[in-house]
Write an enzyme that holds these catalytic residues in place. Structure first.
Site, PDB file in Angstrom:
ATOM      1  N   ARG A  64       0.860  -1.197   0.000  1.00 18.25           N
ATOM      2  CA  ARG A  64       0.000   0.000   0.000  1.00 18.25           C
ATOM      3  C   ARG A  64       0.892   1.242   0.000  1.00 18.25           C
ATOM      4  O   ARG A  64       1.713   1.429   0.893  1.00 18.25           O
ATOM      5  CB  ARG A  64      -0.928   0.038   1.214  1.00 18.25           C
ATOM      6  CG  ARG A  64      -2.108   1.024   1.006  1.00 18.25           C
ATOM      7  CD  ARG A  64      -2.927   1.220   2.278  1.00 18.25           C
ATOM      8  NE  ARG A  64      -2.138   1.896   3.266  1.00 18.25           N
ATOM      9  CZ  ARG A  64      -2.112   1.591   4.568  1.00 18.25           C
ATOM     10  NH1 ARG A  64      -2.851   0.621   5.047  1.00 18.25           N
ATOM     11  NH2 ARG A  64      -1.342   2.261   5.404  1.00 18.25           N
ATOM     12  N   GLU A 110       4.850   7.169   2.231  1.00 19.23           N
ATOM     13  CA  GLU A 110       5.682   5.973   2.361  1.00 19.23           C
ATOM     14  C   GLU A 110       5.077   4.839   1.548  1.00 19.23           C
ATOM     15  O   GLU A 110       3.903   4.886   1.153  1.00 19.23           O
ATOM     16  CB  GLU A 110       5.781   5.533   3.833  1.00 19.23           C
ATOM     17  CG  GLU A 110       4.420   5.181   4.413  1.00 19.23           C
ATOM     18  CD  GLU A 110       4.484   4.152   5.541  1.00 19.23           C
ATOM     19  OE1 GLU A 110       5.529   3.509   5.743  1.00 19.23           O
ATOM     20  OE2 GLU A 110       3.456   3.976   6.213  1.00 19.23           O
ATOM     21  N   ASN A 133       4.286   0.871   1.939  1.00 16.36           N
ATOM     22  CA  ASN A 133       4.198  -0.240   2.897  1.00 16.36           C
ATOM     23  C   ASN A 133       4.227  -1.558   2.153  1.00 16.36           C
ATOM     24  O   ASN A 133       3.437  -1.767   1.232  1.00 16.36           O
ATOM     25  CB  ASN A 133       2.897  -0.142   3.692  1.00 16.36           C
ATOM     26  CG  ASN A 133       2.872   1.076   4.588  1.00 16.36           C
ATOM     27  OD1 ASN A 133       3.611   1.149   5.565  1.00 16.36           O
ATOM     28  ND2 ASN A 133       2.056   2.054   4.245  1.00 16.36           N
ATOM     29  N   SER A 145      -2.986  -2.872   6.303  1.00 17.16           N
ATOM     30  CA  SER A 145      -4.300  -3.165   6.882  1.00 17.16           C
ATOM     31  C   SER A 145      -5.369  -2.257   6.298  1.00 17.16           C
ATOM     32  O   SER A 145      -5.102  -1.416   5.450  1.00 17.16           O
ATOM     33  CB  SER A 145      -4.231  -3.031   8.406  1.00 17.16           C
ATOM     34  OG  SER A 145      -3.842  -1.728   8.740  1.00 17.16           O
ATOM     35  N   LYS A 199      12.095   3.174   5.224  1.00 11.80           N
ATOM     36  CA  LYS A 199      12.149   4.595   4.860  1.00 11.80           C
ATOM     37  C   LYS A 199      13.498   4.953   4.251  1.00 11.80           C
ATOM     38  O   LYS A 199      13.592   5.873   3.422  1.00 11.80           O
ATOM     39  CB  LYS A 199      11.888   5.463   6.095  1.00 11.80           C
ATOM     40  CG  LYS A 199      10.410   5.724   6.391  1.00 11.80           C
ATOM     41  CD  LYS A 199       9.745   4.643   7.154  1.00 11.80           C
ATOM     42  CE  LYS A 199       8.295   4.922   7.440  1.00 11.80           C
ATOM     43  NZ  LYS A 199       7.615   3.736   7.997  1.00 11.80           N
ATOM     44  N   LYS A 237      12.254  10.292  10.603  1.00 13.95           N
ATOM     45  CA  LYS A 237      11.687   8.935  10.655  1.00 13.95           C
ATOM     46  C   LYS A 237      12.748   7.861  10.885  1.00 13.95           C
ATOM     47  O   LYS A 237      13.740   7.805  10.162  1.00 13.95           O
ATOM     48  CB  LYS A 237      10.988   8.616   9.330  1.00 13.95           C
ATOM     49  CG  LYS A 237       9.848   9.549   8.979  1.00 13.95           C
ATOM     50  CD  LYS A 237       9.089   9.024   7.776  1.00 13.95           C
ATOM     51  CE  LYS A 237       7.949   9.955   7.403  1.00 13.95           C
ATOM     52  NZ  LYS A 237       7.137   9.408   6.311  1.00 13.95           N
ATOM     53  N   GLU A 292       7.596   0.657  11.468  1.00 14.04           N
ATOM     54  CA  GLU A 292       6.260   0.641  10.870  1.00 14.04           C
ATOM     55  C   GLU A 292       5.205   0.660  11.961  1.00 14.04           C
ATOM     56  O   GLU A 292       5.463   0.311  13.101  1.00 14.04           O
ATOM     57  CB  GLU A 292       6.068  -0.650  10.047  1.00 14.04           C
ATOM     58  CG  GLU A 292       6.975  -0.753   8.845  1.00 14.04           C
ATOM     59  CD  GLU A 292       6.758   0.356   7.841  1.00 14.04           C
ATOM     60  OE1 GLU A 292       5.616   0.803   7.672  1.00 14.04           O
ATOM     61  OE2 GLU A 292       7.755   0.798   7.244  1.00 14.04           O
ATOM     62  N   GLY A 293       3.997   1.041  11.578  1.00  9.01           N
ATOM     63  CA  GLY A 293       2.860   0.894  12.479  1.00  9.01           C
ATOM     64  C   GLY A 293       2.423   2.173  13.154  1.00  9.01           C
ATOM     65  O   GLY A 293       1.480   2.176  13.940  1.00  9.01           O
ATOM     66  N   ARG A 324      -7.688   7.627   5.012  1.00 10.46           N
ATOM     67  CA  ARG A 324      -7.680   7.812   6.466  1.00 10.46           C
ATOM     68  C   ARG A 324      -7.683   9.304   6.759  1.00 10.46           C
ATOM     69  O   ARG A 324      -7.014  10.076   6.077  1.00 10.46           O
ATOM     70  CB  ARG A 324      -6.425   7.186   7.083  1.00 10.46           C
ATOM     71  CG  ARG A 324      -6.523   5.682   7.243  1.00 10.46           C
ATOM     72  CD  ARG A 324      -5.199   5.100   7.667  1.00 10.46           C
ATOM     73  NE  ARG A 324      -4.158   5.408   6.696  1.00 10.46           N
ATOM     74  CZ  ARG A 324      -2.861   5.170   6.902  1.00 10.46           C
ATOM     75  NH1 ARG A 324      -2.451   4.652   8.041  1.00 10.46           N
ATOM     76  NH2 ARG A 324      -1.985   5.476   5.966  1.00 10.46           N
TER      77      ARG A 324
END
Ligand code: ADP
Ligand code: MG
Ligand code: MG
Length: 478
Positions: free
Chosen positions: A123, A145, A147, A152, A312, A370, A374-375, A454
């Site tokens: 994604r 970024e 992923n 998810s 990253k 960064k 992740e997350g 989002r």
């Protein structure tokens, strides 16, 4: 640009809230509540916006169009040992997590790759950028970024689009302001399931099962369950859920074929919805589970190589002059990809790295720092960048990158979290899913896989839904 959220009365909002809550609960647009994470009895509505958020149609189409290029790029980088070596060796000296992953990559490579095929469910995330004087419809996507592991909200984002179309149809409160063709549906449940099915078929055993590697006590399990149900219903394939610890405890490899068995169950595809965070490896056992799967004949989604490509640092290196051209030959494709990049800067010992360091010490307001994590919740902003930089040795700085902050236009929305409404000034982040299967010799499929929007309060730096910052939204094309 229509401001749906301000065009309804407070009474209408309460009616929308009730309708949205019932829709969410009856369609599985839900998560487990924090306190009963391990329980199977209670759910709450997934955090969602009540209204779709305006998004420029051209920017949306650009993001969709370049996804197959990114899918291919991830694969091509994953095959370039020398490129990965240069980046991962230097990261390994300052980042223990990257070191473990890279060591795993090296070990499995040395032993001989049992399974040449790899599956990507990626994604790519974007925030839109408006240059001064530009109209909203002319805004450009800027990549936050890429992923490559455990992406998810494929399922809950499809459902949120359905929710918004339902609210529009049934309440009529904003019907005249909203053209249903401007609410593109997202096929990410079907896409992700069909990607897993393609990999399973490529593996070639009728009796094998797909394994989803999950976190213990996952609150977002329903987003995952939809993929399981779709895989069974549309493809006749059973998916089992196992934690990394269970893989270690019950897994074994066939000594001849390296086929992965969990108990007596052969596994065709190991699909990770875990294994991306340091907290997913609380003990050595979880690393054993990861190693066992990585060594096996099962098709990995993703391989540890894809996971490393999603760091990253790789994103930052790719943005440097000439790097993209190493992997992408077609100049039109190079230009399309590069147009989605914002400023990315190393924090290493090169002259660029030192210049970025000096510049950040003077003014860090327009930057985000960064680490290779992740997350959500890992980035550093504003003055904290300066404080943190001062505590790091020049070598330790290299564990991070710097990136220009992307400041999108602010809109209004009403957020629905655990049954409560909250009016907010918000900004949004688009995610575009990509499905990619390579059999080791050729590309089997390279597709778009739907999208996610989002939305978060403008005052919040981070955007994770699971981390509690953002809600799931849908796209209103303008
Ligand atoms: P993670 O892999 O943890 O999701 P991200 O790079 O996506 O890391 O950063 C987390 C969040 O921080 C994003 O969802 C976004 O809200 C915010 N963010 C990250 N980079 C930028 C940026 N360049 N400009 C504005 N916000 C950003
Ligand atoms: Mg990420
Ligand atoms: Mg992110």
């Amino acid at each position: 640009m229509s401001d749906l959220a301000t065009s309804v009365t407070d009474d209408q909002l309460l009616i929308l809230k009730d309708a949205a809550l019932d829709y969410a609960l009856s369609h599985g647009l839900v998560v487990r509540p924090p306190a009963t994470a391990a329980s199977h009895t209670g759910v709450v509505n997934a955090p969602v916006s009540l209204f779709p958020t305006p998004f420029p149609a051209k920017a949306f189409q650009d993001a969709v169009k370049i996804q197959p290029l990114f899918n291919q790029l991830v694969h091509d980088i994953s095959e370039d040992d020398a490129f990965l070596k240069e980046i991962m060796e230097s990261l390994s000296t300052v980042d223990d997590f990257v070191k473990r992953l890279y060591d795993l990559y090296l070990l499995v490579k040395k032993e001989g790759i049992a399974q040449p095929a790899s599956l990507g469910v990626h994604r790519s995330d974007y925030i839109i950028h408006l240059s001064p004087g530009q109209d909203f419809s002319e805004a450009a996507i800027k990549q936050v970024e890429m992923n490559t592991i455990s992406v998810s909200f494929g399922s809950l984002s499809s459902l949120t689009g359905d929710l918004h179309r339902y609210l529009q149809a049934t309440t009529g409160y904003f019907t005249d302001k909203l053209d249903v063709s401007a609410l593109p549906s997202s096929e990410s449940i079907e896409s992700i399931a069909s990607g897993l099915a393609s990999a399973h078929q490529h593996y070639g055993s009728k009796t094998a099962k797909v394994m989803m590697v999950v976190q213990p006590g996952e609150r977002n399990a329903f987003d995952q369950r939809y993929i399981e149900y779709n895989l069974l219903k549309n493809h006749g394939i059973v998916l089992i859920r196992k934690t990394l610890a269970e893989v270690a405890d019950h897994g074994r490899l066939d000594p001849q074929t390296k086929a992965l068995y969990i108990g007596d169950q052969e596994i065709s595809v190991a699909y990770y919805r875990s294994a991306y965070a340091t907290t997913d490896y609380p003990t050595e056992k979880e690393w054993e589970g990861r190693l066992l799967a990585e060594r096996s004949l099962a098709i990995k989604c993703p391989t540890v190589a894809y996971q490393l490509v999603g760091t990253k640092k790789v994103q930052q290196v790719l943005a440097a002059p000439g790097q993209l051209e190493r992997f992408v030959q077609d100049p039109v494709s190079v230009a399309a990809l590069r147009a989605s990049f914002t400023g990315l800067y190393p924090l290493d010992h090169t002259s660029e790295g030192l210049a970025a360091y000096e510049a950040a010490l003077k003014n860090s307001d327009e930057l985000v720092m960064k680490p290779q994590r992740e997350g959500g919740g890992n980035n550093i902003y504003g003055k904290d960048i300066q404080t943190t930089l001062k505590t790091l040795t020049p070598e330790q700085r290299n564990a991070y990158i710097l990136m220009d902050i992307i400041r999108p236009p602010v809109t209004k929305n009403v957020l629905l979290r655990q049954g409560e409404l909250q009016k907010a000034d918000v900004v949004s982040e688009l995610g575009v899913y990509g499905i990619y299967l390579h059999d080791g010799k050729r590309v089997v499929r390279n597709d778009n896989g739907g999208h996610l929007l989002r939305t978060k309060g403008v005052e919040s730096n981070e955007g994770g839904v699971a981390a509690g910052f953002a809600v799931i939204d849908s796209v209103l094309l303008v």
